[in-house]
Design a protein around this motif. Structure first.
Motif, short mmCIF file in Angstrom:
data_model
loop_
_atom_site.label_atom_id
_atom_site.label_comp_id
_atom_site.label_asym_id
_atom_site.label_seq_id
_atom_site.Cartn_x
_atom_site.Cartn_y
_atom_site.Cartn_z
N THR A 208 0.82 -1.21 0.00
CA THR A 208 0.00 0.00 0.00
C THR A 208 0.86 1.26 0.00
O THR A 208 1.78 1.39 0.80
N GLU A 209 0.54 2.17 -0.89
CA GLU A 209 1.33 3.39 -1.07
C GLU A 209 1.32 4.27 0.17
O GLU A 209 2.33 4.88 0.51
N ASN A 210 0.17 4.37 0.82
CA ASN A 210 0.08 5.27 1.97
C ASN A 210 0.01 4.55 3.31
O ASN A 210 -0.23 5.15 4.35
N GLY A 211 0.18 3.22 3.30
CA GLY A 211 0.30 2.48 4.54
C GLY A 211 -0.98 1.94 5.14
O GLY A 211 -0.94 1.34 6.21
N VAL A 212 -2.13 2.13 4.48
CA VAL A 212 -3.38 1.70 5.09
C VAL A 212 -4.21 0.83 4.14
O VAL A 212 -3.97 0.79 2.93
N LEU A 213 -5.20 0.18 4.73
CA LEU A 213 -6.05 -0.74 3.99
C LEU A 213 -7.52 -0.50 4.36
O LEU A 213 -7.82 -0.09 5.47
N GLY A 214 -8.40 -0.78 3.41
CA GLY A 214 -9.83 -0.65 3.68
C GLY A 214 -10.41 0.65 3.17
O GLY A 214 -9.72 1.50 2.62
N ASP A 215 -11.71 0.81 3.40
CA ASP A 215 -12.43 2.01 2.98
C ASP A 215 -12.70 2.89 4.19
O ASP A 215 -13.67 2.70 4.93
N GLN A 216 -11.84 3.87 4.40
CA GLN A 216 -11.93 4.72 5.58
C GLN A 216 -13.15 5.63 5.56
O GLN A 216 -13.58 6.11 6.61
N THR A 217 -13.71 5.88 4.38
CA THR A 217 -14.87 6.76 4.29
C THR A 217 -16.12 6.11 4.88
O THR A 217 -17.13 6.77 5.07
N ASP A 218 -16.03 4.83 5.21
CA ASP A 218 -17.14 4.10 5.80
C ASP A 218 -17.18 4.24 7.32
O ASP A 218 -18.03 3.66 7.98
#
Length: 256
Positions: A208-218
């Motif tokens: 992952t380019e920015n270090g995180v996984l998943g849909d944070q907007t949820d």
């Protein structure tokens, strides 16, 4: 009861009547563009404080730095090597045993600590010093987490985002949630993390380019509150169950 806020005479009555302590552990590591590096230890501390406030069990200071070399490419991440972490946790846990504690709940909010806390628990149980177990908040409420989020992700995803939105909303960069999703890895599956049955990655930056996984907007603070209340109930029940057990029943079985 928070041990660091007590005087030593005040603790005398506790260790004479009770034998359980709660130890919060987390990490100081990157959690994407939207969450603070303190995410894991803030969550662990919140659960430990809430559960011990409700039960009056003893809570130690929080261990803020854990086993996080897999996030080392991102600014600010701190870690200790796994053997150092294990020895450190074992050493301070033996301190607690010296004062009369014989059962521990490690309230852990960092996945990188799990296997090492389990190893420490085994060492301490094998030599019959005390009984220590690791508790991870999201693993206590897996169905609720699955129901709340479509694309969760094990790190910096919507469950951790929602939790910090609830616990310390001023630390969340809500204007970066879409960026966290779009420049991270939305789905963490075998298709993008394994080749022919082998796990091919070592670091978060491999995936992952920015270090995180998943849909944070949820994520929402309301979802965070629901998870916090539900998992706290589980932690309270665990502590109460553990306190009720005979120590002899917690120790290793005899050889057959």
């Amino acid at each position: 009861m928070r041990v660091a806020e007590q005087t030593w005479p005040d603790l005398d009555s506790y260790v004479n009547e009770e034998s359980l302590a709660v130890v919060p552990l987390g990490s100081t590591e990157q959690h994407g563009p939207h969450l603070p590096l303190a995410t894991d230890h803030l969550i662990a501390e919140a659960f430990a404080h809430e559960a011990t406030d409700r039960t009056d069990y003893l809570c130690t200071p929080t261990i803020n730095i854990g086993v996080s070399p897999h996030h080392r490419q991102f600014h600010g991440t701190m870690w200790v090597e796994a053997p150092v972490f294990r020895d450190y946790v074992e050493s301070f846990t033996r301190n607690l045993a010296y004062h009369g504690i014989d059962r521990i709940v490690y309230v852990n909010a960092h996945g990188g600590n799990v296997e090492h806390l389990r190893e420490v628990g085994r060492r301490l149980r094998d030599d019959k010093t005390l009984y220590a177990i690791e508790w991870m908040w999201n693993e206590s409420i897996p169905k609720l987490v699955d129901d709340l989020f479509e694309q969760n992700g094990p790190h910096g995803g919507p469950k951790e985002t929602a939790m910090i939105q609830y616990l310390q909303p001023e630390l969340v960069n809500n204007d970066r949630l879409a960026d966290a999703r779009d420049n991270g890895l939305t789905e963490f599956t075998d298709d993008n993390t394994r080749k022919f049955g082998a796990r091919t990655y070592y670091d978060a930056a491999d995936n992952t380019e920015n270090g995180v996984l998943g849909d944070q907007t949820d994520a929402t603070a309301k979802k965070g509150e629901e998870m916090f209340e539900s998992a706290t109930e589980q932690l309270v029940k665990l502590c109460q169950w553990l306190d009720e057990q005979a120590l002899s029943d917690l120790m290793p079985e005899n050889h057959v």
